[in-house]
Scaffold this motif. Structure first.
Motif, short mmCIF file in Angstrom:
data_model
loop_
_atom_site.label_atom_id
_atom_site.label_comp_id
_atom_site.label_asym_id
_atom_site.label_seq_id
_atom_site.Cartn_x
_atom_site.Cartn_y
_atom_site.Cartn_z
N LYS A 172 0.84 -1.30 -0.04
CA LYS A 172 -0.15 0.11 0.07
C LYS A 172 0.64 1.40 -0.06
O LYS A 172 0.47 2.37 -0.53
CB LYS A 172 -0.86 0.16 1.23
N GLU A 175 1.31 3.16 -3.24
CA GLU A 175 0.22 4.33 -3.83
C GLU A 175 0.75 5.62 -3.53
O GLU A 175 0.57 6.46 -4.41
CB GLU A 175 -1.00 3.84 -2.94
N ARG A 201 -5.01 -1.31 -6.77
CA ARG A 201 -5.03 0.04 -6.47
C ARG A 201 -3.55 0.67 -6.82
O ARG A 201 -3.40 1.83 -7.42
CB ARG A 201 -5.24 0.55 -5.05
N LYS A 205 -2.59 3.48 -10.28
CA LYS A 205 -1.88 4.62 -10.32
C LYS A 205 -0.85 4.57 -11.33
O LYS A 205 -0.29 5.59 -11.93
CB LYS A 205 -1.22 4.98 -8.80
#
Length: 373
Positions: A172, A175, A201, A205
């Protein structure tokens, strides 16, 4: 080595999953400092870092910090070549011991991974740690916001970032990192690509970016791929590659030459040519019992026959041909020991202790090898 030029101590940043800070992948991981007890500013501008820079400003490699590059350059290129290419014209004599602007960054936030590949281990994959019932520190590191904040202050200097893992698509922290990277920055991933890109996710990006390179880690196709890259699905890989091609991103695979593909090179290379994907081979150093050079004359002969077969192709890329030719040449070098018993134990452990759903599959998938064990 009085002309030892290296830009990395002034222009590079590498952080491993333990929080050790280095300025390149090859640097000594225990020298500069750790983010669990120091800030990134304290490490990058601290006395040890200044000592390394002072040594290099004299054109001399630091005996401890630069050891891995010194050893690598006995046989060819080293990590510092990458940093120097990204910093043309860099002169250590024209910068201070505290000057620092990150150009190339490589941050491995943790070892979170969804696969337990047959030759990986608990130090690089949380899935392996789970299989071995070992504790593993996963999740967001307390220093991640501090590091991202520091990079945001220096974002204008960043030219290239390497996203590695664990599995970088599952981290994460990437991100946030992607949010602060300049659009012109080149992003290169080393990934197993075994996640659903339609819901990922990190990929969301990456998709709009134009300067993205995907280095996909696998060494076989079809059922053999799923056996070695345990927890993966071959049809998902093929779907994801089509998605990446639609984005216009650079795509290549990074296979490791080992016993799992030494007799099956033709099918892997034919697949890459059919799909227009470049191949960047690497040597597998550990575990040694997966090295076909260490498995006796009968297996070596099979591997040599396969290498000669693929080297007869006319569609190999230069780098690919060079690696495979050197792999063939290596069979002429004597080896001290034969590790067939270790390979047999490895297969038994994989199939009976860790990946029990694969029991008996090695014999089915590689009969030409199992008949010689």
């Amino acid at each position: 080595m009085s002309n030892f030029l290296c830009a990395a101590p002034w222009r590079g940043l590498h952080i491993n999953p333990r929080g050790d800070v280095k300025t390149c992948c090859a640097g000594d991981p225990n020298m500069l400092g750790n983010l669990n007890s120091q800030t990134i500013e304290e490490i990058l501008h601290g006395p040890v870092m200044q000592e390394v820079r002072q040594t290099l400003r004299q054109g001399i490699p630091h005996e401890q910090y630069c050891y891995n590059c010194i050893q690598a350059e006995r046989y060819g290129r080293s990590e510092r070549d990458w940093h120097n290419q990204l910093n043309p014209g860099f002169a250590a004599t024209q910068v201070s011991d505290t000057d620092y602007d990150p150009v190339l960054i490589d941050i491995r936030w943790n070892t979170t991974c969804n696969l337990s590949c047959n030759y990986c281990n608990e130090h690089s994959s949380s899935q392996w740690a789970s299989l071995k019932k070992l504790s593993v520190q996963s999740g967001t590191r307390p220093y991640s916001e501090q590091v991202c904040g520091y990079l945001e202050q220096h974002q204008s200097s960043i030219k290239q970032v390497a996203l590695i893992g664990g599995e970088p698509l599952l981290l994460k922290e990437n991100e946030h990192l992607l949010d602060i990277l300049p659009e012109t920055c080149a992003v290169n991933l080393i990934t197993n690509l075994s996640v659903d890109l339609t819901t990922n996710r990190v990929f969301a990006k990456l998709a709009p970016r134009h300067n993205v390179g995907w280095n996909i880690s696998f060494d076989n196709i079809g059922d053999r791929f799923e056996y070695v890259r345990h927890g993966s699905q071959w049809d998902l890989i093929e779907r994801n590659i089509k998605t990446l091609q639609a984005c216009g991103h650079r795509i290549g695979i990074h296979p490791l030459y080992n016993i799992y593909n030494a007799t099956r090179l033709t099918e892997l290379i034919s697949w890459t040519k059919q799909h227009g994907i470049s191949t960047h081979w690497q040597s597998l150093y550990h575990p040694e019992h997966l090295d076909p050079l260490r498995l006796g004359p009968d297996i070596k002969l099979l591997a040599q026959i396969e290498l000669r077969k693929v080297l007869a192709r006319t569609d190999l890329e230069h780098g690919e041909r060079s690696f495979l030719q050197q792999a063939l040449n290596n069979y002429d070098q004597p080896r001290d020991s034969v590790l067939i018993d270790d390979l047999i134990t490895h297969i038994q452990d994989i199939e009976s202790r860790y990946h029990t759903s694969t029991q008996g599959q090695f014999n089915q998938l590689w009969p030409e090898i199992s008949n010689l064990l």
